[in-house]
Structures are given as structure tokens and as C-alpha cells.
Write an enzyme that holds these catalytic residues in place. Structure first.
Site, mmCIF file in Angstrom:
data_model
loop_
_atom_site.group_PDB
_atom_site.id
_atom_site.type_symbol
_atom_site.label_atom_id
_atom_site.label_comp_id
_atom_site.label_asym_id
_atom_site.label_seq_id
_atom_site.Cartn_x
_atom_site.Cartn_y
_atom_site.Cartn_z
ATOM 1 N N ASP A 13 38.533 40.528 32.255
ATOM 2 C CA ASP A 13 38.817 41.058 33.486
ATOM 3 C C ASP A 13 38.628 42.586 33.767
ATOM 4 O O ASP A 13 39.317 43.203 34.451
ATOM 5 C CB ASP A 13 40.359 40.743 33.793
ATOM 6 C CG ASP A 13 40.632 39.364 33.541
ATOM 7 O OD1 ASP A 13 40.018 38.469 33.980
ATOM 8 O OD2 ASP A 13 41.690 39.012 32.666
ATOM 9 N N LYS A 16 33.351 42.763 35.816
ATOM 10 C CA LYS A 16 32.210 42.291 35.198
ATOM 11 C C LYS A 16 31.399 41.721 36.381
ATOM 12 O O LYS A 16 30.177 41.899 36.581
ATOM 13 C CB LYS A 16 31.979 41.462 34.058
ATOM 14 C CG LYS A 16 32.489 42.005 32.671
ATOM 15 C CD LYS A 16 32.538 40.926 31.596
ATOM 16 C CE LYS A 16 33.601 39.755 31.691
ATOM 17 N NZ LYS A 16 34.858 40.069 31.603
ATOM 18 N N GLY A 40 36.308 33.328 34.998
ATOM 19 C CA GLY A 40 36.520 33.152 36.397
ATOM 20 C C GLY A 40 36.049 34.504 37.182
ATOM 21 O O GLY A 40 36.656 35.410 36.572
ATOM 22 N N HIS A 41 35.167 34.319 38.059
ATOM 23 C CA HIS A 41 34.893 35.463 38.868
ATOM 24 C C HIS A 41 34.520 35.063 40.270
ATOM 25 O O HIS A 41 34.212 34.137 40.413
ATOM 26 C CB HIS A 41 34.293 36.518 38.470
ATOM 27 C CG HIS A 41 32.516 36.367 38.067
ATOM 28 N ND1 HIS A 41 32.080 36.054 36.633
ATOM 29 C CD2 HIS A 41 31.717 35.716 38.711
ATOM 30 C CE1 HIS A 41 30.733 35.779 37.025
ATOM 31 N NE2 HIS A 41 30.457 35.612 38.193
ATOM 32 N N GLN A 224 34.724 36.770 29.309
ATOM 33 C CA GLN A 224 35.686 37.499 28.680
ATOM 34 C C GLN A 224 35.552 38.891 28.064
ATOM 35 O O GLN A 224 34.773 39.756 28.821
ATOM 36 C CB GLN A 224 36.118 36.647 27.377
ATOM 37 C CG GLN A 224 36.833 35.132 27.869
ATOM 38 C CD GLN A 224 35.763 34.121 28.205
ATOM 39 O OE1 GLN A 224 34.891 34.059 27.459
ATOM 40 N NE2 GLN A 224 36.326 33.368 29.069
#
Ligand code: IMP
Length: 424
Positions: A13, A16, A40-41, A224
Site C-alpha cells: 500500500d 505503487k 488491489g489498486h 504487496q
């Protein structure tokens, strides 16, 4: 750019997605190499919000080839949902490629992830319950099912039946739960998924190799972060893959000599989700402020993230274990309007100074951060040039760089891609 790796240099988090989005614009190929839909992004483009878990966000750029490599674990239902979601928004997925060698997340992986977490009780890891750990367990145990197996129907059926028989026994006799998995239903569902995925499936190691040989710009996007690495992270509070640079080579099927640059993404502070010791964690109003201003809530789970001061012991560890050639320092605007900001330079355990990030969690839990205090700065989210940043903010960036031991080349002053400043 020829080949660049972007990895998370903290506990995930780190923002990125924004750096990946910026660099994807010039990339011709974007490759995911580990993790699954635990990542997740969110990318906002053309007034639309896109949430990505498995597909590289480079898919938003027409013509960019997006590869999901062999080291990724793929939930077919999840990736098809993402394909449908972006297709509905008018984005083509014709340039998406999925590795034949990638392992498949099966329904029993998700069930076991949940049951195991429940069984751990107070000692739970805080997983995303997406079946990631159990899928990598089967991979290492050599009972996993790979994407290529979906297209050999007899082999696939036999593997599912074998696995379901064993998993049902584990669920019933070890965990004493009532859930019973139905192998025939799983086979039926997964063969439908397989048909839909077929156009995307290929030997992605060839695609990546040929792109590199043709001097194409290849971006390897990490998921990650370093401290969630199963070998190098805060074990057992880690994910089950290798988010460090080394994981890219195995998970994309490329040799280390193919990588030109490794960019580590850090935030100007640090967060983590899930459990485990966190030396610089803040339990006061400053921590709450960072969480609110920085919107520190999980993309995949919505959980509030634990927040703390920048930890240079961790920064130095990430530089060393991933061979970082540079750092992107994100979200320093979140620290605006804090009178005094702090950087952890070293840990103290009793009277002993600990300079290197400990392997043992028990030792880490005993570590107290030793802080250097620096004067804060006002709002900076409007600033476009590094030289226009307040002197205090620049001094902060310089100090983080000195302590971590790699050049900070980008600084984030807001969520928008335009709010990324190159350091001159
Ligand atoms: P798992 O990957 O779902 O097995 O979860 C293992 C640990 O990694 C948990 O602490 C998760 O919260 C953490 N984790 C997994 N993916 C991410 C991520 O993308 N960002 C931050 N933490 C993550």
C-alpha cells in the site's frame, strides 16, 4: 526506460499504483509476477474509477501488452470479473496475456483460508481470505492446478477430484467444520471459466523474453511489499509470495541480467494492515490524522490501516534486499501541517542499538524506535517543481534518502498522477 521493476518497499500500500500508472504510459509491456487478487489498486482515468486486482493497470493504455506471469495465482472468477468490468467501460482486453504456468485459486483455497484464520483465533494473520496462502501451499506441495491443466480435461477432473477429497477430509476431521465441497460442481464451473480465459492463455515467458530482445520498454509491477515477502518479511505476518525484486525473475520467468532498474516505492510515513509488530506505529491523534488525510483504508478489504512514522531501518532493508536503484517517496503531502515530523533512524532494544531489521518478530516487538525530529511544512499539494517545495520538506526527503541509501527520484504530493514531482 528499457526494463524497470517497481516494488513496494514497506508493508504494501505504498502507492505503487500511481507510479505504475505514470510509468505504464511509456511502457510497451507491463508484467505482474506474484501475488493474486489479494492486491488491489485503484486508478482514476477519464473520469472513471477502475479497481484492479490481477490485471495490470497498463491495460488502460491502448496497445500496451499486459502480462499476468507464472508466479501469480489466478482466481478465474476474479480475473473474468475484472475483464467484464473494464470491457463494460469500453477498454479492450485484447492485449492481455495469462501464463499457462500460473496456479489457479480454487474454491477450496478460499474456504480453507477463512477456516484457517478462524482456527488461528487471536493469532490470526489477518489475510485477505482470497485463498492466496492455501493456493501457494498446494503449489509448494505439488498438488496445485495450473492454468494449462484447465485445457487437459481428464487431468483437470482427476486433480480436482483428488484435491476435493483431501480438502473435504481436512475441513471435516481437522477443522471440524460442516462445509462440503462438490468436486463435480467445481469442475463444471471451472471448465466454463477455462473456455472464457482461453484466448488470453499463452507461454508468457516467451512474450516477455521477445519483448526484451526487441528492446521494448518492459515494466514489472510488484504487488504487496518487502515486509510481506515470505522469506524476507515479518514472517508469519506475510503473504505467501515474493514481493521483492528477486520474485520478479522467478514469477515472470526472466533472468536477473534482464533488469535495468529497480524502483522501490515508499510512503513518507508507513502503514500496515493485518497483525504483527510495527515499531513506529502511532496510537495517537497524529496516527488518526495520517489515516484520515491519507485515506488509509484497504482497497481489497476496506480495513483501516495501522499508521506510523517513516522507518529508515526498513527503508535500508528494502534497498539492500531488492537492490533498489532509486526510491519514489509518496504522499509526503499527508504530513503537511504537522509541526514536528519524525524519522526512525535506528531501533533500541534495552541499551543495545539495532541497526539492521531483525529476523525475529519477538526481537522486533522489543525494539523501540529512536527518532530524529525535523520541522514540518505547510500545504504542498499545489507544488509542481521540486525546487518550489518548502525547505523543510526538501530536508525531510534528503534525510530519508541518506538514511535509506538510495536516491529519491520522485516525490508524491497528492493522489493525482500530475502530483508526482521529479527530484532535480
Ligand atoms: P494474504 O496475502 O491474503 O494471505 O494475507 C497475508 C498478509 O498480507 C495479511 O496481513 C494481508 O493484509 C497482507 N496483504 C496481502 N496483500 C496485501 C496488499 O496488497 N497490501 C497490503 N497488505 C497485503
Amino acid at each position: 526506460m528499457s526494463s524497470k521493476v517497481i516494488i513496494g518497499a514497506q508493508w504494501g500500500d505504498e502507492g505503487k499504483a500511481k507510479i505504475i500508472d505514470i510509468l505504464s504510459e511509456e511502457a510497451e509491456v507491463v508484467v505482474r509476477s506474484q501475488g493474486g487478487n489479494n492486491a488491489g489498486h485503484t486508478v482514476v482515468a477519464n473520469n472513471e474509477t477502475y479497481k484492479f486486482h490481477l490485471i495490470p493497470s497498463g491495460i488502460l493504455y491502448e496497445g500496451t501488452e499486459c502480462i499476468v506471469g507464472n508466479g501469480v495465482v489466478i482466481d478465474p472468477d476474479g480475473i473474468l470479473g475484472e475483464i467484464d468490468g473494464i470491457t463494460a467501460k469500453g477498454i479492450s482486453t485484447s492485449k492481455l496475456r495469462i501464463s499457462k504456468r500460473a496456479h489457479v485459486v480454487m474454491p477450496y483455497h478460499k474456504v480453507l483460508d477463512g477456516i484457517k484464520e478462524q482456527y488461528r483465533g487471536e493469532g490470526d494473520i489477518g489475510t485477505t481470505k482470497k485463498g492466496i496462502g492455501p493456493c501457494y501451499m498446494d503449489k509448494a506441495e505439488r498438488s496445485g492446478i495450473r492454468i494449462c491443466d484447465l485445457y487437459n480435461v481428464d487431468v483437470f477432473k482427476a486433480r480436482v477430484r483428488d484435491n476435493v477429497e483431501i480438502k473435504n477430509k481436512i475441513i471435516k476431521y481437522v477443522y471440524e467444520q460442516d462445509v462440503v465441497l462438490d468436486a463435480e460442481q467445481i469442475i463444471e464451473d471451472y471448465l466454463v471459466f477455462a473456455e472464457r480465459l482461453k484466448p488470453y492463455v499463452t507461454d508468457t515467458t516467451v512474450e516477455v523474453y521477445e519483448a526484451l530482445r526487441a528492446d521494448k520498454k518492459v515494466l514489472f509491477e510488484g504487488a504487496q511489499g518487502t515486509l510481506l515477502d515470505i522469506d524476507l518479511g515479518t514472517y508469519p505476518y506475510v503473504t505467501s509470495s515474493h514481493p521483492v525484486t528477486g520474485g520478479v525473475c522467478v514469477g515472470a520467468g526472466v533472468g536477473p541480467t534482464e533488469i535495468d532498474e529497480c524502483i522501490g516505492v515508499m510512503k513518507g510515513y508507513i502503514t500496515r494492515v493485518g497483525k504483527g509488530p510495527f515499531p513506529t506505529e502511532l496510537f495517537d491523534t497524529t496516527g488518526d490524522k495520517i489515516r484520515e488525510v491519507g485515506h488509509e483504508f484497504g482497497t481489497t478489504t476496506g480495513r483501516p490501516r495501522r499508521c506510523g512514522w517513516f522507518d529508515a531501518v526498513i527503508g535500508k532493508f528494502a534497498v539492500r534486499t531488492s537492490g533498489l536503484t532509486s526510491i519514489a517517496l509518496n504522499k509526503i503531502d499527508v504530513l503537511s501541517n504537522i509541526e514536528t515530523v519524525k524519522i526512525c533512524t535506528v531501533y533500541k532494544k534495552g541499551e543495545e542499538l539495532i541497526h539492521e531489521f531483525p529476523a525475529s518478530l519477538e526481537e522486533l516487538a522489543e525494539c523501540e524506535p529512536v527518532y530524529e525530529e525535523l520541522p514540518g511544512w505547510g500545504p504542498i499539494d499545489h507544488i509542481k517543481k521540486y525546487s518550489d517545495l518548502p525547505e523543510n520538506a526538501k530536508a525531510y526527503v534528503t534525510r530519508c534518502e541518506e538514511l535509506c541509501g538510495a536516491k529519491i527520484t520522485m516525490v508524491g504530493v497528492g493522489p493525482d498522477r500530475a502530483q508526482n514531482i521529479y527530484v532535480d
